[in-house]
Design an enzyme around this catalytic site. Structure first.
Site, mmCIF file in Angstrom:
data_model
loop_
_atom_site.group_PDB
_atom_site.id
_atom_site.type_symbol
_atom_site.label_atom_id
_atom_site.label_comp_id
_atom_site.label_asym_id
_atom_site.label_seq_id
_atom_site.Cartn_x
_atom_site.Cartn_y
_atom_site.Cartn_z
ATOM 1 N N ASP A 31 0.843 -1.251 -0.182
ATOM 2 C CA ASP A 31 -0.085 -0.064 0.031
ATOM 3 C C ASP A 31 0.599 1.277 0.457
ATOM 4 O OD1 ASP A 31 -3.130 0.867 0.543
ATOM 5 O OD2 ASP A 31 -1.751 2.886 1.878
ATOM 6 N N GLU A 33 0.671 5.161 -0.093
ATOM 7 C CA GLU A 33 -0.044 7.302 0.432
ATOM 8 C C GLU A 33 1.473 7.901 -0.234
ATOM 9 O OE1 GLU A 33 -2.064 7.168 1.754
ATOM 10 O OE2 GLU A 33 -2.106 5.371 3.064
ATOM 11 N N HIS A 172 -5.274 5.106 6.804
ATOM 12 C CA HIS A 172 -4.229 6.303 6.008
ATOM 13 C C HIS A 172 -3.078 5.887 6.137
ATOM 14 C CE1 HIS A 172 -7.843 6.436 3.046
ATOM 15 N NE2 HIS A 172 -8.269 7.394 4.222
ATOM 16 N N ASP A 177 -2.799 0.096 6.068
ATOM 17 C CA ASP A 177 -3.953 -0.522 5.097
ATOM 18 C C ASP A 177 -3.133 -1.619 4.360
ATOM 19 O OD1 ASP A 177 -4.859 1.685 6.103
ATOM 20 O OD2 ASP A 177 -4.390 2.456 3.982
#
Length: 606
Positions: A31, A33, A172, A177
């Site tokens: 994952d 960001e 987030h 995540d």
């Protein structure tokens, strides 16, 4: 005696033995960001990954990444990652080799894999690193295949994680995540047994399966041109089923007949479609505006966004001797002061409650004449929440001073309206009544956003005509003519062509608006599309008839407060509080009359 030679022993494998068993596959769930939604102009700020095999966690990988650019405030509010946090972090060129070594030989898994893998591939290309030819699994696509709408309303990670009782909640942040996605992946794997899917090859085939009926309809995209525009899927009775927009019509329409489109609602729509109409447009703004208008006109059943713009709500300060607040669906010029629009009734009620917290406006619904008969006041008068004009104890002029505060807030300055509310939030927090303070803070935020939105809309709607130009990326210019907030003409001046000559043709064929000056000629959504187009970097104002200006001081002074409210309210419903929207205690309120400097005086504290 000699023995006969040993013959080779052949064993026919079963169906279950073909392919790579899922229990033996190493998966790396990743994952990211990022600073935004596109790898073209955004960058990675954090990578989190978990390596699993056979249901067991083999290792984890996590690091912040310096994106080489400022992290937008709304991204910091969403993720909690600020520019200061990544200042000392390594750049992506340093991080990628370590991550690729961690994921070597594994199948990559991500929720909405095109987003995460797209950023990783783009980062590899920018740093001259070869992207490995690894298989991938998208848990969002897999969830759409295996779960029904009765089980989950959507296939977002925040919805699937509690459904599968994930041990880690999505926050987030990349590693959290990724851990939540691991639990979702294992929960989805439990659904594969009854379907007979036990190998990696069968799993990838399941996620890429195309309905034969959909494949047979690929010819519907044959006549669709390339370039920006709007497309309409039409049903067997020629009724519009779905309206969409794209910068490349042909590519977008063809994607509906591939395995990439897995939404059950759209799959049902494609099954009904018998024709696709394409409307080429000059540029993306014209396409977006035409899409809004077509959706509002035809209300296609497979469109959800902006199907019913007439359902937007407004808070109206009525036009009468003793005005009051009411929630309405139509804006009628000259019928009072209108604030909004609001997306739903809860937001409108929250704004009304915030105004009533600050101003002693009457809350009864009866029409009161200028000379009110003497009578008994209601309980709101005893609570200090109304001046009781119904009894004659408050004159029209005194009441007008109170209503003038709201009129000024909507027109230019919400400071006097919001000041007592902010003071009350501070007092509630000092008294450790944090829940009450949070409820009031969220109501103030709803009110301020509505004021800001209304002021922005009116500033553009008041302009008789303006012309905007944006570079088209090929040496030409994309031109837009806007009148009172409505796009009335659009075109492109290619490289080498005369911009003035092209503009003269656009102005000569532009739509002529009928109606009184000052009336908003476009829908709210359309005017906001034009505003966003104006605010994009590179947009130029070519011609202007009238004045384009935001009211001063406006809501600029409250930008920091709104950012704090967004950050404090992230991840929860600001209207989930079950208490009444009315006040239970006597707050500071603006009383009748205006003090020195034009600012209304405050009542004494409760």
């Amino acid at each position: 005696m000699s023995s006969s030679p040993t013959l080779p022993h052949y064993v026919q494998g079963t169906i279950e033995e073909l392919g790579t068993p899922l229990a033996e596959v190493t998966f790396v769930v990743v994952d990211l960001e990022t600073t935004g939604g596109s790898p073209k102009d955004c960058a990675i700020t954090e990578i989190g990954a978990v390596k699993v095999r056979g249901g067991a966690v083999l290792g984890e990988f996590q690091t912040l990444v310096d994106p080489g650019q400022e992290i937008p405030p709304y991204i910091s509010v969403l993720t909690g990652i600020t520019t200061a946090m990544v200042a000392a972090a390594p750049r992506i060129g340093t991080v990628l080799p370590a991550f690729l070594e961690f994921a070597r030989g594994a199948v990559l898994v991500a929720h909405n894999a095109p987003f995460d893998l797209g950023f990783l591939k783009a980062a590899c290309a920018q740093n001259g690193i070869l992207w490995p030819a690894a298989a991938s699994v998208d848990t969002a696509v897999l969830a759409r295949r295996l779960l029904t709408r009765d089980e989950v309303p959507n296939c977002k990670l925040g919805t699937l994680a509690p459904f599968f009782r994930a041990t880690t909640s999505p926050t987030h942040r990349a590693l959290d995540d990724a851990r939540a996605t691991v639990d979702v992946l294992h929960g989805l794997f439990e659904r594969l047994g009854p379907l007979g899917v036990s190998s990696l090859e069968e799993l990838t085939g399941l996620t890429r399966q195309i309905d034969p009926e959909r494949r047979r309809k690929r010819h519907l995209a044959d006549t669709v041109p390339s370039g920006p525009g709007v497309y309409l899927f039409r049903g067997p009775r020629d009724e519009p089923l779905y309206v969409g927009t794209s910068t490349d019509l042909r590519t977008r329409v063809r994607s509906y007949f591939t395995a990439g489109e897995q939404r059950s609602r759209i799959t049902e729509m494609v099954a009904l479609a018998s024709r696709v109409d394409a409307i080429p447009c000059a540029h993306a703004l014209e396409a977006a505006v035409r899409e809004l208008r077509l959706i509002a006109e035809h209300k296609p059943r497979y469109n959800r966004r902006s199907r019913f713009p007439e359902r937007a709500l407004w808070v109206r300060l009525t036009d009468e001797p003793f005005p009051r607040l009411s929630v309405v669906r139509r804006v009628r010029p000259g019928a009072g002061v209108f604030l909004g629009p609001f997306p739903d009734r809860r937001a409108a009620d929250a704004a009304v409650a915030a105004v009533h917290e600050s101003l002693p406006l009457r809350q009864c619904t009866a029409r009161i004449p200028a000379r009110a008969p003497a009578g008994s006041a209601c309980a709101l008068f005893d609570m200090g929440r109304c001046g009781a004009p119904c009894t004659g104890s408050q004159s029209v002029a005194e009441y007008a001073d109170v209503a003038a505060v709201l009129r000024a807030a909507v027109a230019c300055d919400p400071g006097a309206l919001v000041a007592p509310l902010l003071d009350r939030v501070d007092r509630l927090a000092a008294e450790e009544r944090y829940e009450d303070a949070a409820v009031l803070r969220d109501r103030i935020a709803v009110l301020l956003r509505a004021v800001r939105r209304r002021q922005r809309l009116e500033s553009l709607a008041a302009v008789p005509e303006l012309v905007l130009a944006r570079p088209d990326g090929a040496g030409g210019w994309e031109l837009s003519v806007v009148r009172r907030g409505r796009l009335v003409s659009a075109g492109v001046a290619p490289r080498g062509a005369s911009v003035r000559a092209t503009l003269a043709g656009l102005l000569g064929t532009a739509e002529t608006l009928l109606g009184p000056d000052g009336e908003i000629a476009a829908s709210v959504d359309e005017t906001e599309l034009v505003l966003r187009w104006m605010e994009k970097p590179g947009t130029r104002l070519v011609e202007l008839d009238g004045t384009l200006a935001s009211p001063a001081p406006g809501t600029g002074a409250f930008s920091r407060f709104l950012a704090m409210a967004d950050g404090s309210g992230a991840g929860r419903d600001p209207f989930a509080d079950g208490r009444s929207l009315g006040t239970r205690a006597r707050p500071d309120r603006i009383t009748a009359g205006v003090g020195a400097g034009g600012r209304p005086p405050l009542a004494s504290p409760a």
